[in-house]
Design a protein around this motif. Structure first.
Motif, PDB file in Angstrom:
ATOM      1  N   GLY A  67       0.217   5.094   4.459  1.00 13.99           N
ATOM      2  CA  GLY A  67       1.363   4.191   4.412  1.00 13.99           C
ATOM      3  C   GLY A  67       2.578   5.100   5.144  1.00 13.99           C
TER       4      GLY A  67
ATOM      5  N   GLY B 228       0.733  -1.012   0.101  1.00 11.17           N
ATOM      6  CA  GLY B 228       0.016  -0.031  -0.043  1.00 11.17           C
ATOM      7  C   GLY B 228       0.926   1.223   0.005  1.00 11.17           C
ATOM      8  N   SER B 229       1.917   1.125   0.949  1.00 10.03           N
ATOM      9  CA  SER B 229       2.654   2.456   0.993  1.00 10.03           C
ATOM     10  C   SER B 229       3.408   2.851  -0.477  1.00 10.03           C
ATOM     11  CB  SER B 229       3.771   2.086   1.992  1.00 10.03           C
ATOM     12  OG  SER B 229       3.353   2.057   3.063  1.00 10.03           O
TER      13      SER B 229
ATOM     14  N   TYR C 153      -4.594   7.975   6.976  1.00  4.63           N
ATOM     15  CA  TYR C 153      -3.188   6.908   6.702  1.00  4.63           C
ATOM     16  C   TYR C 153      -3.046   6.579   5.025  1.00  4.63           C
ATOM     17  CZ  TYR C 153      -0.028   3.408   7.753  1.00  4.63           C
ATOM     18  OH  TYR C 153       1.024   2.301   7.858  1.00  4.63           O
TER      19      TYR C 153
ATOM     20  N   ILE D 166      -7.629  -0.152   2.047  1.00  9.74           N
ATOM     21  CA  ILE D 166      -8.407  -0.809   2.803  1.00  9.74           C
ATOM     22  C   ILE D 166     -10.080  -1.082   2.271  1.00  9.74           C
ATOM     23  CG2 ILE D 166      -9.977  -0.547   4.975  1.00  9.74           C
ATOM     24  CD1 ILE D 166      -7.522   0.240   6.452  1.00  9.74           C
TER      25      ILE D 166
ATOM     26  N   LYS E 253      -3.279  -4.827   0.044  1.00  6.27           N
ATOM     27  CA  LYS E 253      -3.958  -6.049   1.095  1.00  6.27           C
ATOM     28  C   LYS E 253      -4.675  -7.102   0.393  1.00  6.27           C
ATOM     29  CE  LYS E 253      -4.210  -2.255   4.666  1.00  6.27           C
ATOM     30  NZ  LYS E 253      -3.167  -2.816   5.763  1.00  6.27           N
TER      31      LYS E 253
ATOM     32  N   GLU F  18      -8.735   8.693   2.006  1.00  5.70           N
ATOM     33  CA  GLU F  18      -9.386   7.487   1.845  1.00  5.70           C
ATOM     34  C   GLU F  18     -10.762   7.775   1.780  1.00  5.70           C
ATOM     35  OE1 GLU F  18      -6.953   7.400   5.664  1.00  5.70           O
ATOM     36  OE2 GLU F  18      -7.188   5.330   5.640  1.00  5.70           O
TER      37      GLU F  18
ATOM     38  N   ASP G  83      -7.507   6.425  -1.890  1.00 13.23           N
ATOM     39  CA  ASP G  83      -6.683   5.397  -1.526  1.00 13.23           C
ATOM     40  C   ASP G  83      -7.597   4.348  -1.030  1.00 13.23           C
ATOM     41  OD1 ASP G  83      -4.802   3.721  -0.057  1.00 13.23           O
ATOM     42  OD2 ASP G  83      -3.819   5.202   0.845  1.00 13.23           O
TER      43      ASP G  83
HETATM   44  C1  LIG Z   1      -5.214   3.473   3.394  1.00 15.34           C
HETATM   45  C2  LIG Z   1      -4.004   2.754   3.475  1.00 15.34           C
HETATM   46  N1  LIG Z   1      -3.023   3.324   2.525  1.00 15.34           N
HETATM   47  C3  LIG Z   1      -1.626   2.654   2.657  1.00 15.34           C
HETATM   48  C4  LIG Z   1      -1.431   1.805   3.242  1.00 15.34           C
HETATM   49  C5  LIG Z   1      -0.081   1.056   3.765  1.00 15.34           C
HETATM   50  O1  LIG Z   1       0.021  -0.124   3.273  1.00 15.34           O
HETATM   51  P1  LIG Z   1       1.117  -1.276   3.526  1.00 15.34           P
HETATM   52  O2  LIG Z   1       0.949  -1.214   4.933  1.00 15.34           O
HETATM   53  O3  LIG Z   1       0.741  -2.330   2.526  1.00 15.34           O
HETATM   54  O4  LIG Z   1       2.210  -0.352   3.056  1.00 15.34           O
HETATM   55  C6  LIG Z   1      -2.489   1.539   4.581  1.00 15.34           C
HETATM   56  C7  LIG Z   1      -2.137   0.433   5.281  1.00 15.34           C
HETATM   57  O5  LIG Z   1      -2.779  -0.017   6.336  1.00 15.34           O
HETATM   58  C8  LIG Z   1      -3.598   1.796   4.331  1.00 15.34           C
HETATM   59  O6  LIG Z   1      -4.976   1.603   5.378  1.00 15.34           O
END
Ligand SMILES: Cc1ncc(COP(=O)(O)O)c(C=O)c1O
Length: 448
Positions: free
Chosen positions: A151, A116-117, A149, A259, A285, A223, A256
């Motif tokens: 990442g 995700g990051s 959030y 989730i 995810k 998000e 984003d």
């Molecule tokens: C909305 C969102 N973006 C990005 C991420 C980051 O994902 P990752 O932990 O796979 O890098 C997360 C992780 O929970 C998330 O909830």
């Protein structure tokens, strides 16, 4: 170290520096997971627990899915790795076609990352590359949101808005990022679904565009439902307003959906659920049911076309990618997930179970230490009354619930609940019963 069966505890716990973990506390009293099947986990003491958060929103299709294991094993035997730069293999194209059938509008151009990051970093970079390709390289600003959030890489941390994630790293964050207010209002108490009030908070984007010049803003990232901070559901009309303001100023809208993607709201994506189409969307995810890391970035066709058209044939159009972008094992797992989604009509299954889950979740409202509950689809957040210092209540309650046989994640003083889509009503009942027991045990310990 705690009493009980320690045979499954490694000799030393010291060398592994664990992520987002109270390392000192954990190493005193470890919680090791030794097995997972369906909706259940087993810990090193042999205790069976129900998984109430689908891992970290990762495994909604159930643990130990044979179809995925077999697809990954077969892929490893046939082609274990191939470099993703200037080469490819059939599966990644097949997967992109399948993903594009689910994405909204014409978000039909699919880029792969590792998680995700890295999906968020990629979305940020593609926004810049797109504007630059169209001669608008002055657009360098990004707009994020408080309590967001995205990442933990530098771009995602910069546009994110969860203060503990940001404050240590403030000195190295991206310049030019501005944050809108979050959408949680004091009157949003015990609401299942979208709050009626608060759409006007989207006008923060208009103010930012006015103050900083809309023509200087590359993208706004949110998000659709803020997940990690504890299920902040967008007020009715809020996302639509964001879309309108982005259109007015030529700002790209990034959803984003790391989730909310792949059924969490009951639709394939929150975009369709709320009827708002972004320009770029990120996923991770559940894309592989969490078993192999993978990130996905879906872009509107015109974004891809603009970047392609800006380079002569034979040149690399986008200087960005990862060694593990869309590698064969990740693709094999994701293709197996696509089959499961289709065969088991997963999105409808989540949609049908959601009202039952929401009803159960809100029965916890009567517990004294519960401050607020929010929920949408197959996700929910339970705020606890803050105890002594922020975060302590959440952590202590998480541990009491773990002992009661229900596993999930707590963020600050919020319990994050996100059952698997394969849950039957009896599993939802078990989650809610065990949450009640765990929260009550936590609250009794407070009084003692
Ligand atoms: C909305 C969102 N973006 C990005 C991420 C980051 O994902 P990752 O932990 O796979 O890098 C997360 C992780 O929970 C998330 O909830």
């Amino acid at each position: 170290m705690s009493s009980g069966d320690t045979s499954k505890i490694p000799n030393s716990l010291q060398e592994h520096w664990m992520p987002f973990t109270s390392n000192k506390d954990f190493k005193e009293n470890p919680r090791l997971i030794t097995g997972a099947k369906g909706v259940y986990l087993t810990n090193h003491k042999g205790k069976k627990m129900i998984d109430a958060s689908s891992g970290l929103f990762c495994n909604p299709f159930g643990h130990g899915r044979k179809e995925i294991t077999e697809a990954v094993a077969k892929q490893l035997e046939q082609l274990d790795y191939c470099q993703p730069f200037q080469q490819g293999f059939g599966g990644s194209f097949e997967l992109a076609t399948k993903i594009s059938r689910h994405t909204p509008g014409n978000l039909n151009r699919i880029f792969y990352s590792i998680c995700g990051s890295s999906a968020v970093e990629t979305a940020i970079k593609i926004s810049i590359a797109y504007h630059r390709a169209r001669g608008e390289s002055q657009r360098f600003r990004f707009v994020g949101r408080e309590r967001g959030y995205h990442g933990m890489n530098i771009g995602g941390t910069s546009v994110g808005g969860m203060i503990n994630n940001v404050k240590t790293f403030a000195s190295v964050l991206m310049p030019g990022v501005v944050h809108m207010r979050h959408t949680h209002l004091p009157e949003h108490k015990f609401i299942s679904g979208q709050p009626e009030t608060g759409a006007e908070i989207a006008n923060d984007l208009e103010r930012i565009a006015t103050n900083f010049g809309g023509e200087n803003i590359a993208a706004c990232i949110v998000e659709p439902i803020a997940g990690s901070t504890g299920t902040l559901v967008p007020p009715k009309g809020y996302l639509k307003k964001l879309r309108e303001i982005c259109d007015k100023y030529g700002i790209l809208l990034i959803f984003d959906e790391v989730i909310t993607g792949w059924g969490r709201t009951g639709s394939a994506f929150a975009s369709q659920e709320f009827g708002v189409t972004p320009d770029i969307m990120t996923m991770a995810k559940a894309t592989t049911n969490g078993v192999v890391p993978m990130g996905v970035i879906a872009c509107k066709e015109e974004i891809y076309d603009a970047v392609m058209d800006a380079s002569p044939k034979g040149a690399v159009e986008l200087f960005h990618g990862y060694t593990y972008s869309g590698i064969p094992v990740a693709v094999a797992a994701a293709l197996a997930v696509q089959d499961i989604i289709e065969k088991e009509d997963i999105f409808n299954r989540a949609k049908e179970m959601a009202p039952y889950f929401q009803k159960g979740l809100f029965t916890l409202k009567d517990i004294d230490v519960v401050e607020n509950i929010r929920g949408y689809g197959m996700m929910g957040g339970i705020d606890l009354k803050t105890n002594v210092k922020p975060g302590k209540a959440g952590f202590e309650c998480f541990k009491a619930c773990y002992e009661a046989g229900v596993n999930f994640k707590a963020t600050g003083d919020c319990l994050i609940i996100a059952p698997q889509f394969i849950c039957e009503k009896k599993h939802i009942d078990e989650i809610i019963d065990k949450l009640r027991t765990g929260i009550l045990n936590y609250s009794k310990n407070l009084k003692n």
